[in-house]
Design a protein around this motif. Structure first.
Motif, short mmCIF file in Angstrom:
data_model
loop_
_atom_site.label_atom_id
_atom_site.label_comp_id
_atom_site.label_asym_id
_atom_site.label_seq_id
_atom_site.Cartn_x
_atom_site.Cartn_y
_atom_site.Cartn_z
N GLU A 1 0.81 -1.22 0.00
CA GLU A 1 0.00 0.00 0.00
C GLU A 1 0.85 1.27 0.00
N PRO A 2 1.90 1.38 0.80
CA PRO A 2 2.74 2.58 0.71
C PRO A 2 3.34 2.78 -0.69
N THR A 3 3.68 1.68 -1.36
CA THR A 3 4.22 1.80 -2.71
C THR A 3 3.16 2.28 -3.69
N LEU A 4 1.96 1.74 -3.58
CA LEU A 4 0.88 2.17 -4.45
C LEU A 4 0.55 3.64 -4.25
N GLN A 5 0.63 4.10 -3.02
CA GLN A 5 0.33 5.51 -2.75
C GLN A 5 1.40 6.43 -3.31
N ARG A 6 2.62 5.94 -3.45
CA ARG A 6 3.70 6.72 -4.05
C ARG A 6 3.66 6.67 -5.57
N ALA A 7 3.18 5.57 -6.12
CA ALA A 7 3.25 5.34 -7.57
C ALA A 7 2.14 6.10 -8.30
N THR A 8 2.53 6.89 -9.29
CA THR A 8 1.58 7.59 -10.14
C THR A 8 1.74 7.06 -11.56
N GLY A 9 0.64 6.61 -12.14
CA GLY A 9 0.75 6.09 -13.50
C GLY A 9 -0.46 5.29 -13.89
N MET A 10 -0.28 4.47 -14.91
CA MET A 10 -1.33 3.56 -15.35
C MET A 10 -0.75 2.15 -15.26
N PHE A 11 -1.42 1.28 -14.52
CA PHE A 11 -0.83 -0.03 -14.30
C PHE A 11 -1.86 -1.04 -13.81
N ALA A 12 -1.54 -2.28 -14.04
CA ALA A 12 -2.24 -3.43 -13.45
C ALA A 12 -1.17 -4.50 -13.25
N PHE A 13 -1.17 -5.13 -12.09
CA PHE A 13 -0.13 -6.12 -11.87
C PHE A 13 -0.61 -7.24 -10.94
N ALA A 14 0.14 -8.34 -11.00
CA ALA A 14 -0.04 -9.48 -10.10
C ALA A 14 1.32 -9.83 -9.53
N VAL A 15 1.37 -10.02 -8.23
CA VAL A 15 2.64 -10.34 -7.55
C VAL A 15 2.44 -11.57 -6.69
N PHE A 16 3.26 -12.58 -6.91
CA PHE A 16 3.23 -13.78 -6.07
C PHE A 16 4.17 -13.56 -4.90
N ASP A 17 3.64 -13.70 -3.69
CA ASP A 17 4.40 -13.54 -2.45
C ASP A 17 4.69 -14.93 -1.88
N ARG A 18 5.94 -15.37 -2.01
CA ARG A 18 6.30 -16.70 -1.54
C ARG A 18 6.19 -16.82 -0.01
N ALA A 19 6.44 -15.72 0.68
CA ALA A 19 6.43 -15.77 2.15
C ALA A 19 5.05 -16.08 2.70
N THR A 20 4.01 -15.57 2.05
CA THR A 20 2.64 -15.79 2.52
C THR A 20 1.87 -16.75 1.62
N ASN A 21 2.53 -17.24 0.55
CA ASN A 21 1.88 -18.12 -0.43
C ASN A 21 0.55 -17.51 -0.91
N SER A 22 0.64 -16.29 -1.38
CA SER A 22 -0.55 -15.57 -1.82
C SER A 22 -0.25 -14.72 -3.05
N MET A 23 -1.31 -14.33 -3.76
CA MET A 23 -1.19 -13.48 -4.93
C MET A 23 -1.75 -12.11 -4.60
N ILE A 24 -1.01 -11.07 -4.99
CA ILE A 24 -1.44 -9.69 -4.79
C ILE A 24 -1.84 -9.11 -6.14
N PHE A 25 -3.03 -8.54 -6.21
CA PHE A 25 -3.50 -7.86 -7.41
C PHE A 25 -3.65 -6.37 -7.11
N ALA A 26 -3.36 -5.53 -8.10
CA ALA A 26 -3.56 -4.09 -7.93
C ALA A 26 -3.80 -3.44 -9.28
N ARG A 27 -4.51 -2.31 -9.23
CA ARG A 27 -4.84 -1.58 -10.46
C ARG A 27 -4.73 -0.08 -10.20
N ASP A 28 -4.38 0.67 -11.23
CA ASP A 28 -4.17 2.11 -11.07
C ASP A 28 -5.44 2.84 -10.65
#
Length: 503
Positions: free
Chosen positions: A118-145
């Protein structure tokens, strides 16, 4: 643009089978990313990330995706661009983060690892959509601009959750090969001319909400995409931005003009950061002309501009564009097109958009995009100016109507809506004889009927909603009516975030 696709599943799977499925998914996105096709599949075949690359910043392998974080914890696929990412990079470097390349993807990924999502998303300005696999929590993170400029579809069936930049990639997964149209989405399309978010045209698939992020455990068996939407968290609010602007308005016109010029100049400069050629669509209108002027002001060379010349003078804008290009000194290019050329593209539209979309501007946009691809990889346009500056006629018309309609009771408009069309036709014919020609041409029975329906609505929001719909509630099945939760949340591409913050 790039394209992303992938899936998570709680069901055991052969890694080779998961790789084959992922390859089919990314193959459908080859037009979005012709430069590379990257895949990641975990050993258990439960996590798959795919990326089709259109190389724009850092053309080397250091910018390729899927991209792994320095610690190995995160694996990312990302579509879009972070504007002004150099500032984020400098902040990370000040915290001793080491970079392997110069891409904005690596900056975003390192931000997530160092600062959190969330702190990164609040800093990031742009147009984006991404998926991030987090091995530590065995979960997928989705986010959109914030404004939903970049698409992200997510579908759920059985024990599989699939995602992609386009619906066709989700359909390439065997669990989603027999998707059926959502009847409510079809009804909403007939009402609005597009399928409003968070719905898609298919049952079981949604558009991930703009300005949100979500974490989905790989082991979770999410069978309903509504569960994805319910756990999505906002990291930005348009309502809060509006409230802040109203609380501290700019009342000095000269100061406002200076501020807008400053913000637009900076936004344009940030969009010119590229390792490939950048051009611009130029129609000759205010928005595209302003963008091109700012580009040419900052460029060290003649900016390449492009327009479509139609053989119908009633819709041709090429002469205005040519005048602007000559005045600004750009390297201008024209594509001559006919109605037949545009009509020939209609059959391509289902493949391009994947779901019904009734905006006629899609045809010239596709024509000019195909024209410029051999010259430039990136093109700026004036899209979003009308939304940011209230340029559409319906905005001021709604405001004017609100100011004057309050002098008449709703009962008057309800009664007027019941007047037979034949009588209205007669009245309009008589009125055209005394009204100026430009006004008389705009009056019709259908328009008057719609006006009385709008005025009869009980609230401004309902009146505004009726003003840009194609049908009244009386004409529609219940699931498409405004009063039956038909609308949902709608995310529109608009002007730059920096401009909205300054508004």
């Amino acid at each position: 643009m790039c394209g992303i696709a992938g899936f998570i599943t709680s069901a055991p799977s052969e890694s080779s089978n998961a790789k084959a499925i992922l390859a089919r998914m990314t193959e459908t996105l080859s037009h979005r990313g012709p430069d590379a096709d990257g895949h990641f599949v975990d050993p258990g075949g439960r996590v798959a990330l795919g990326h089709r690359r259109l190389a724009i910043i850092d053309l080397s392998e250091a910018g390729a995706q899927p991209m792994r974080s320095a610690s190995g914890r995160f694996e990312m696929v990302y579509n879009g661009e972070i504007y002004g990412f150099g500032g984020m990079r400098d902040a990370l470097a000040a915290e001793d983060v080491i970079f392997r390349g110069s891409s904005d993807t690596e900056v975003l990924l390192n931000g997530i690892e160092r600062w959190g999502i969330e702190p990164t998303l609040q800093r990031a300005t742009g147009m984006f959509a991404f998926a991030v696999f987090d091995r530590a929590t065995n979960s997928m993170i989705f986010a959109r601009d914030r404004l939903g400029k970049k698409p992200l579809y997510i579908g759920c069936r059985g024990r599989t959750t699939a995602f992609a930049s386009e619906l066709k990639a989700i359909r390439a997964h065997p669990d989603f090969s027999d998707l059926t149209p959502d009847r409510r989405s079809v009804a909403l399309y007939l009402r609005y001319g597009y399928v409003p978010a968070p719905r898609s045209i298919y049952e079981g698939v949604v558009k991930f909400p703009a300005g949100h992020w979500a974490t989905i455990p790989v082991e979770a068996s999410v069978s309903d995409p509504a569960d994805i939407l319910s756990c999505a968290r906002p990291y930005w609010s348009l309502e809060e931005v509006i409230a802040k602007g109203r609380a501290d308005p700019c009342t000095d016109a000269a100061q406002a003009i200076e501020r807008v010029d400053e913000v637009l100049s900076q936004a344009t400069a940030e969009r010119l950061v590229s390792d490939v050629p950048v051009g611009a669509f130029l129609s000759g209108g205010i928005d595209s002309s302003l963008i091109v002027a700012l580009m040419q002001e900052q460029a060290s060379h003649r900016v390449s501009t492009y327009t479509v010349r139609f053989d119908d003078d009633a819709i041709n804008e090429a002469d205005a564009a040519a005048h602007i290009a000559k005045h600004l000194g750009t390297a201008h290019h024209e594509l001559t097109a006919s109605a037949a050329d545009a009509l020939a593209l209609v059959s391509d539209m289902p493949v391009v958009f994947d779901e019904p979309f009734a905006d006629p501007s899609q045809l010239p946009t596709l024509l000019i995009s195909r024209l410029i691809r051999s010259d430039v990889t990136v093109a700026l346009s004036g899209d979003g100016g009308d939304e940011s500056f209230g340029g559409y006629q319906r905005y001021w018309a709604a405001d004017t109507f609100e100011r004057y309609s309050r002098f008449l009771p709703r009962a008057f408009f309800q009664a007027a809506n019941g007047v037979p069309s034949a009588r209205l036709d007669t009245a309009i014919s008589m009125a055209r004889g005394v009204l100026p020609a430009r006004v008389g041409k705009q009056i019709s029975t259908d328009r008057l009927k719609k006006l009385t329906r709008i005025a009869a609505e009980p609230s401004f929001r309902a009146r505004y909603g009726q003003s840009f719909t194609m049908w009244s509630d009386h004409d529609l099945v219940p699931e498409a009516r405004l009063g039956e939760n038909g609308g949902g949340k709608v995310g529109h591409g608009s002007g730059g975030m920096s401009l909205l913050r300054a508004a």
